[in-house]
Design a protein around this motif. Structure first.
Motif, PDB file in Angstrom:
ATOM      1  N   LYS A  38      46.770  46.424  45.801  1.00  0.00           N
ATOM      2  CA  LYS A  38      45.694  47.913  46.816  1.00  0.00           C
ATOM      3  C   LYS A  38      45.863  48.241  48.444  1.00  0.00           C
TER       4      LYS A  38
ATOM      5  N   PRO B 200      43.037  50.466  44.043  1.00  0.00           N
ATOM      6  CA  PRO B 200      41.977  50.524  44.388  1.00  0.00           C
ATOM      7  C   PRO B 200      41.646  49.374  46.483  1.00  0.00           C
ATOM      8  N   THR B 201      40.659  49.782  46.822  1.00  0.00           N
ATOM      9  CA  THR B 201      41.348  49.461  48.483  1.00  0.00           C
ATOM     10  C   THR B 201      40.148  47.318  48.594  1.00  0.00           C
TER      11      THR B 201
END
Length: 476
Positions: free
Chosen positions: A401, A82-83
């Motif tokens: 992330k 994920p970011t």
């Protein structure tokens, strides 16, 4: 998938990039079977050998695996990473910057050939037009032996300023040669801008995270900083800018709207327009850093704050260090209504910049070589960033992330809670890997479990092994 069939040499890379994008986005999940070579060839209208080459590259990167008499599958170990989300600023109040010692330690990686260059934001020399520039430099010296050994004008070489002004149309800035000052890289442009606008003790507004050399400059000039969160997906929020300039006596803002270093964020054109208007209404000047504006992965170059400036309150800073030749140290400043003061400070700082490098880059631009080079550079930078991002997804510990920028050459990595970026920085350096700890990108201690990685180096087995080892160290 729609592939451009006009460039056969790079077709396999386009196939590889498209599949990599779908794997990273989660469209293809671990264990999914990829289409057969024949089926993919028919779908994309490319040769079977092109698809085979792309699959081989994806297998080398560890994204897919071949199973005997069965075909290719997304590796079961692969996970979508994920970011990072926007980080909450601990205190909306002025802060003295006190990170100089750690920043100096981080800067020791610059130019260190003994470290894997994951901490230095600069394209690999093989991606830059070094041979063309060498030939041009030789001819410039041969044709102008006296001019190249003499002082240049304080504002800089007129031919170079004309070429920069001509190119400013692409980003909407539309400055003239007479409105430009050539500087020794973008950092001198920023230095001149802040010297022009501020005095020791003044408040400046910066985005957070922000390039650590900006913070070092703020500290050395005796300024205090107020931070505004930078969102990796959206950039700077105009409403927050308005809130801060209403509350505090801000003397200047320092923003990087196009692929901010380190989070790679891109502030939309609509947000840029609103921010410029807010600051103009409050008579707050804006120092804009646009060194990454030309390294975009989309269809068009993002606009600058300067393109929305109607009052001369935006001071645009940029350079050719990220696109042509970092060692030439050629940057520029469009200081708007502060031109006279900027020239005064330039004259009392180093009088003028080196003549020969200005003349060489001016000729390079005049010979229309730049756009062709930029097209190849953008493709390479995008490819390298995708590969590094995918490798982080394979190698880094669960809970990590990483950003997914639309341009530039940096990745902002959030480590799992409890991990220390400074500790990882020193561990990595001991093993010959250069990175930058997240804590140097803010006056406050809000990014202690972050690191910044550069994707400027050519992707290779050595770089891949370095990222994997870094992931192992992060997991310890």
């Amino acid at each position: 998938m729609n592939l451009d069939s006009s460039d056969s040499q790079y077709r396999y890379k386009k196939v590889e990039q498209e599949l990599s994008k779908h794997i990273e986005a989660g469209d293809l999940v671990p264990g999914d079977k990829l289409p057969s070579l024949r089926q993919m060839s028919k779908t994309l209208k490319v040769s079977i050998s092109t698809v085979s080459h792309a699959y081989e590259e994806l297998e080398k990167r560890g994204l897919i695996e071949s199973r005997p008499r069965s075909g290719y599958y997304v590796r079961s170990e692969f996970r979508t990473i994920p970011t990072p989300q926007i980080t909450t600023i601990q205190k909306l109040e002025p802060h003295l910057v006190t990170k100089n010692k750690l920043i100096r330690t981080a800067l020791e990686t610059v130019g260190n050939k003994n470290l894997l260059p994951l901490g230095v934001v600069c394209p690999n020399a093989e991606l830059l037009p070094t041979r063309q520039l060498s030939k041009i430099m030789t001819s410039v010296i041969r044709d102008n032996p006296y001019d190249t050994a003499s002082y240049e004008m304080i504002p800089g070489n007129l031919d170079l300023r004309r070429q920069i002004a001509f190119r400013s149309v692409d980003c909407g800035s539309n400055v003239t040669a007479g409105e430009l000052v050539i500087t020794t890289g973008a950092m001198e442009a920023l230095y001149i801008s802040l010297r022009t606008l501020t005095r020791p003790g003044d408040l400046v507004l910066i985005q957070s995270p922000s390039y650590y050399c900006f913070l070092q400059l703020v500290e050395n000039l005796g300024l205090r900083a107020i931070e505004i969160p930078s969102c990796p997906d959206k950039g700077i929020n105009p409403d927050r800018v308005a809130e801060i300039v209403r509350t505090f006596d801000i003397k200047a803002c320092i923003f990087s709207p196009n692929f901010n270093n380190p989070d790679g964020s891109l502030t939309s054109n609509d947000r840029k327009r609103k921010i410029v208007k807010i600051l103009a209404d409050h008579k707050v000047p804006l120092v804009e850093d646009d060194v990454y504006g030309e390294i975009y992965f989309g269809d068009s170059r993002p606009r600058t704050f300067k393109s929305y400036d109607r009052s001369g309150g935006v001071l645009l800073c940029s350079s050719f260090s990220k696109t042509i030749a970092p060692g030439y140290r050629v940057g520029w400043l469009a200081p708007g209504r502060y031109l006279e003061k900027a020239l005064e400070i330039k004259a009392t700082t180093n009088v003028s910049c080196v003549a020969v490098t200005q003349m060489a880059i001016a000729r390079y631009l005049r010979e229309t070589l730049y756009d062709r080079h930029l097209k190849k550079l953008r493709a390479a930078m995008k490819d390298q960033m995708q590969k590094m991002r995918a490798e982080i997804g394979l190698a880094f510990p669960e809970g990590s992330k990483v950003t997914s920028p639309k341009g530039g050459s940096v990745l902002w990595v959030e480590l799992p809670e409890g991990k220390d970026g400074v500790e990882l920085f020193f561990k990595a350096r001991e093993e010959g890997i250069g990175i930058v700890p997240g804590t140097v990108f803010s006056p406050q201690d809000v990014f202690s479990n972050y690191i910044r990685l550069s994707s400027g180096a050519l992707w290779s087995a050595e770089i891949q092994a370095g990222v994997r080892r870094l992931g192992e160290l992060a997991a310890q």
